[in-house]
Design a protein around this motif. Structure first.
Motif, PDB file in Angstrom:
ATOM      1  N   ILE A 215      92.228 -67.317 -79.492  1.00 56.58           N
ATOM      2  CA  ILE A 215      93.173 -66.268 -77.800  1.00 56.58           C
ATOM      3  C   ILE A 215      92.489 -65.727 -77.169  1.00 56.58           C
ATOM      4  O   ILE A 215      92.789 -65.205 -76.335  1.00 56.58           O
ATOM      5  N   ALA A 216      91.630 -64.940 -78.119  1.00 57.46           N
ATOM      6  CA  ALA A 216      91.150 -63.207 -77.281  1.00 57.46           C
ATOM      7  C   ALA A 216      90.038 -64.273 -75.974  1.00 57.46           C
ATOM      8  O   ALA A 216      89.498 -63.884 -75.030  1.00 57.46           O
ATOM      9  N   ARG A 217      89.552 -65.668 -76.668  1.00 55.83           N
ATOM     10  CA  ARG A 217      88.550 -65.777 -75.372  1.00 55.83           C
ATOM     11  C   ARG A 217      89.617 -67.023 -74.740  1.00 55.83           C
ATOM     12  O   ARG A 217      88.470 -67.438 -73.789  1.00 55.83           O
ATOM     13  N   GLY A 218      90.988 -67.046 -75.409  1.00 55.00           N
ATOM     14  CA  GLY A 218      91.640 -68.469 -73.985  1.00 55.00           C
ATOM     15  C   GLY A 218      90.708 -69.372 -74.248  1.00 55.00           C
ATOM     16  O   GLY A 218      91.314 -70.167 -73.533  1.00 55.00           O
ATOM     17  N   GLN A 219      90.630 -69.505 -75.909  1.00 54.23           N
ATOM     18  CA  GLN A 219      90.025 -71.689 -75.734  1.00 54.23           C
ATOM     19  C   GLN A 219      91.640 -71.744 -76.466  1.00 54.23           C
ATOM     20  O   GLN A 219      92.321 -71.206 -77.116  1.00 54.23           O
ATOM     21  N   SER A 220      91.525 -73.352 -76.430  1.00 52.46           N
ATOM     22  CA  SER A 220      92.978 -73.875 -76.092  1.00 52.46           C
ATOM     23  C   SER A 220      93.286 -74.332 -78.231  1.00 52.46           C
ATOM     24  O   SER A 220      93.985 -74.843 -78.168  1.00 52.46           O
ATOM     25  N   ARG A 221      92.360 -74.269 -79.023  1.00 56.28           N
ATOM     26  CA  ARG A 221      91.761 -74.758 -79.575  1.00 56.28           C
ATOM     27  C   ARG A 221      91.179 -74.516 -80.667  1.00 56.28           C
ATOM     28  O   ARG A 221      90.110 -74.076 -80.043  1.00 56.28           O
ATOM     29  N   VAL A 222      91.621 -74.645 -82.454  1.00 57.89           N
ATOM     30  CA  VAL A 222      90.212 -74.163 -83.519  1.00 57.89           C
ATOM     31  C   VAL A 222      90.761 -75.375 -84.359  1.00 57.89           C
ATOM     32  O   VAL A 222      91.668 -75.888 -84.482  1.00 57.89           O
ATOM     33  N   GLU A 223      89.479 -76.273 -84.261  1.00 55.21           N
ATOM     34  CA  GLU A 223      89.524 -77.425 -85.131  1.00 55.21           C
ATOM     35  C   GLU A 223      88.399 -76.867 -86.841  1.00 55.21           C
ATOM     36  O   GLU A 223      87.151 -76.174 -86.473  1.00 55.21           O
ATOM     37  N   ALA A 224      88.945 -77.001 -87.447  1.00 56.73           N
ATOM     38  CA  ALA A 224      89.079 -75.647 -88.635  1.00 56.73           C
ATOM     39  C   ALA A 224      87.754 -76.927 -90.037  1.00 56.73           C
ATOM     40  O   ALA A 224      88.262 -77.156 -90.953  1.00 56.73           O
ATOM     41  N   GLY A 225      87.451 -77.701 -89.387  1.00 59.64           N
ATOM     42  CA  GLY A 225      87.086 -78.787 -90.533  1.00 59.64           C
ATOM     43  C   GLY A 225      87.970 -79.771 -91.468  1.00 59.64           C
ATOM     44  O   GLY A 225      89.037 -80.628 -90.703  1.00 59.64           O
ATOM     45  N   ALA A 226      87.557 -80.834 -92.062  1.00 64.52           N
ATOM     46  CA  ALA A 226      87.423 -81.535 -92.441  1.00 64.52           C
ATOM     47  C   ALA A 226      88.621 -81.252 -93.746  1.00 64.52           C
ATOM     48  O   ALA A 226      89.064 -80.445 -93.964  1.00 64.52           O
ATOM     49  N   GLN A 227      89.814 -82.160 -93.443  1.00 67.82           N
ATOM     50  CA  GLN A 227      90.591 -82.795 -94.661  1.00 67.82           C
ATOM     51  C   GLN A 227      91.085 -81.087 -94.944  1.00 67.82           C
ATOM     52  O   GLN A 227      91.426 -80.287 -93.683  1.00 67.82           O
ATOM     53  N   GLY A 228      92.046 -80.184 -95.825  1.00 74.28           N
ATOM     54  CA  GLY A 228      92.594 -79.851 -95.908  1.00 74.28           C
ATOM     55  C   GLY A 228      93.958 -79.333 -95.315  1.00 74.28           C
ATOM     56  O   GLY A 228      94.146 -78.845 -94.847  1.00 74.28           O
ATOM     57  N   GLU A 229      94.639 -79.924 -96.441  1.00 73.22           N
ATOM     58  CA  GLU A 229      96.697 -80.115 -95.971  1.00 73.22           C
ATOM     59  C   GLU A 229      97.099 -78.863 -96.293  1.00 73.22           C
ATOM     60  O   GLU A 229      97.815 -78.155 -95.861  1.00 73.22           O
ATOM     61  N   HIS A 230      96.021 -77.838 -97.444  1.00 77.67           N
ATOM     62  CA  HIS A 230      97.022 -75.691 -96.905  1.00 77.67           C
ATOM     63  C   HIS A 230      96.472 -75.658 -95.863  1.00 77.67           C
ATOM     64  O   HIS A 230      97.379 -74.455 -95.495  1.00 77.67           O
ATOM     65  N   LYS A 231      95.924 -76.104 -94.571  1.00 74.69           N
ATOM     66  CA  LYS A 231      95.647 -75.487 -93.410  1.00 74.69           C
ATOM     67  C   LYS A 231      97.055 -75.805 -92.675  1.00 74.69           C
ATOM     68  O   LYS A 231      97.386 -74.907 -91.721  1.00 74.69           O
ATOM     69  N   LEU A 232      98.358 -76.817 -92.993  1.00 77.40           N
ATOM     70  CA  LEU A 232      99.598 -77.283 -92.281  1.00 77.40           C
ATOM     71  C   LEU A 232     100.307 -75.982 -92.814  1.00 77.40           C
ATOM     72  O   LEU A 232     100.598 -75.370 -91.474  1.00 77.40           O
ATOM     73  N   ALA A 233     100.008 -75.052 -93.993  1.00 77.97           N
ATOM     74  CA  ALA A 233     100.939 -73.897 -93.548  1.00 77.97           C
ATOM     75  C   ALA A 233     100.488 -72.277 -92.260  1.00 77.97           C
ATOM     76  O   ALA A 233     101.462 -71.579 -92.534  1.00 77.97           O
ATOM     77  N   ARG A 234      99.839 -72.625 -92.193  1.00 75.29           N
ATOM     78  CA  ARG A 234      99.001 -72.330 -91.783  1.00 75.29           C
ATOM     79  C   ARG A 234      98.523 -72.192 -90.473  1.00 75.29           C
ATOM     80  O   ARG A 234      98.135 -71.985 -89.300  1.00 75.29           O
ATOM     81  N   GLY A 235      98.887 -72.631 -89.467  1.00 74.87           N
ATOM     82  CA  GLY A 235      99.645 -72.905 -88.324  1.00 74.87           C
ATOM     83  C   GLY A 235      99.066 -73.779 -87.773  1.00 74.87           C
ATOM     84  O   GLY A 235      98.627 -74.523 -86.508  1.00 74.87           O
TER      85      GLY A 235
END
Length: 400
Positions: A326-346
């Motif tokens: 957000i601070a950098r004005g970037q449009s996306r964060v790719e947090a690596g492979a797998q991990g359905e626990h990421k879903l609850a965190r947006g």
């Protein structure tokens, strides 16, 4: 190997076992032509400096199962295309898994390894794999594919795999007769948020409260969290992060993929390309998350710790990455492979693509049928997961 384009100008495809025979300006003119405006690359992973750091540090090469055979395409005196090509003796470090294909092929009497891999080693981040100068996209990619197929055919190799390519490359490769595979990850998308609270306002009340609670828990570990890049990074930060990386790598892969020297080379040549988030207690790092900075995307790569604290992993890997994007004005964060626990965190499901070619026609038909069924299953799973996402549905019960 030579090929002809529509103007009858001969294209020469060359294979290189080292970057020592490739000029940096030639490679980067194909890998990151957008940097001529002074900005960062779309992603740093196919740049000369990143791939050469892997090679020079011994993270790829002899004994690793990733043997470089980089391709360049020459049109008269100009390099118009390039590809990070490796001869693979296993399927480790790829993140789009083909272990079942290898077992099936070998059970049928074939030899699956070695194979050719067009990829960034150990990096499940979407980006161009068929690197071309502007206005040479079609002929450059066609020559790279033809060159890779020729190498595989001449050496009796089972096939070619281009992983985490762009959707445009996937469509072009499919038109050339390559097999298109769909996989999925979890990405966070920036909908023009002013700050983290602005993002939270789009979530359901329950998810919003959960994330706030997780952030409070994480930040109560008894120290401070810092985000470092550029000249703020010092060798001692990499000493600490190497300890974190070794611990995580040993638990996940048995042996860490990257060598210690790789991080020294990142410090030397790429410190402006990284954002290292550290949790410090009394000034000493106890946990950290490494991100690479792209033009529009922040790429989360590695995490580790020497002390375990509630929710610190979520804070350093996911929430701090959102803050930074957000601070950098970037449009996306790719947090690596797998991990359905990421879903609850947006972080929502996002499709990723790969391309495949096999020398054996019968195996090609079998994999083609498999990929059609797999694509349907992936699409259905993404729809279901998205429906369970944390975002508000504008019903009264979703309000605070």
């Amino acid at each position: 190997m030579d090929g002809e384009n529509t103007t009858d100008t001969l294209l020469e495809v060359r294979a290189h076992r080292s970057f020592d025979t490739i000029a940096q300006q030639d490679w980067d003119a194909c890998a990151c032509p957008e940097t001529t405006d002074g900005g960062p690359p779309r992603d740093p992973f196919t740049t000369y400096r990143f791939l050469k750091a892997l090679e020079d540090s011994g993270s790829v090469g002899r004994g690793t199962g990733w043997q470089p055979h980089y391709l360049t395409v020459h049109k008269e005196e100009e390099v118009i295309a390039a590809a990070p090509l490796y001869v693979k003796s296993h399927s480790q470090g790829e993140y789009i898994f083909d272990f079942n294909w290898a077992h099936a092929y070998e059970n049928a009497g074939g030899r699956y390894y070695p194979k050719l891999q067009i990829a960034v080693p150990f990096t499940p981040a979407t980006g161009r794999r068929f690197l071309t100068r502007p206005e040479h996209e079609a002929e450059g990619m066609a020559a790279l594919v033809e060159g890779a197929v020729q190498i595989a055919s001449d050496n009796g190799l089972s096939g070619i795999h281009a992983t985490f390519c762009t959707e445009g490359e996937a469509a072009a490769g499919k038109a050339m007769g390559l097999l298109h595979r769909t996989s999925q990850q979890f990405h966070w998308l920036n909908d023009g948020y002013a700050d983290f609270d602005d993002f939270l306002a789009t979530l359901s009340s329950r998810k919003r409260k959960t994330i706030r609670k997780e952030r409070r828990q994480a930040q109560s570990f008894g120290g401070e969290i810092v985000a470092l890049t550029g000249d703020d990074l010092r060798p001692e930060h990499w000493d600490a992060f190497w300890t974190f990386y070794q611990d995580t790598g040993s638990r996940k892969w048995g042996t860490p993929y990257l060598s210690r020297d790789f991080f020294d080379r990142v410090q030397e040549m790429m410190r402006d390309d990284v954002l290292l988030v550290l949790a410090l207690r009394d000034g000493h790092p106890i946990a950290g998350a490494l991100n690479f900075i792209g033009r529009e995307t922040l790429f989360g790569r590695y995490w580790g710790c020497t002390e375990h604290h509630p929710c610190l992993h979520f804070e350093l890997c996911y929430y701090q990455a959102i803050d930074a994007a957000i601070a950098r004005g970037q449009s996306r964060v790719e947090a690596g492979a797998q991990g359905e626990h990421k879903l609850a965190r947006g972080y929502l499901p996002a499709a990723t693509a790969s391309l495949h070619w096999f020398a054996d026609p019968g195996f090609t038909r079998a994999i083609s049928q498999y990929l059609e069924a797999e694509a349907e299953a992936v699409e259905e799973e993404m729809e279901i997961l998205t429906s369970y996402g944390p975002f508000r549905r504008d019903t009264p019960e979703e309000q605070d």
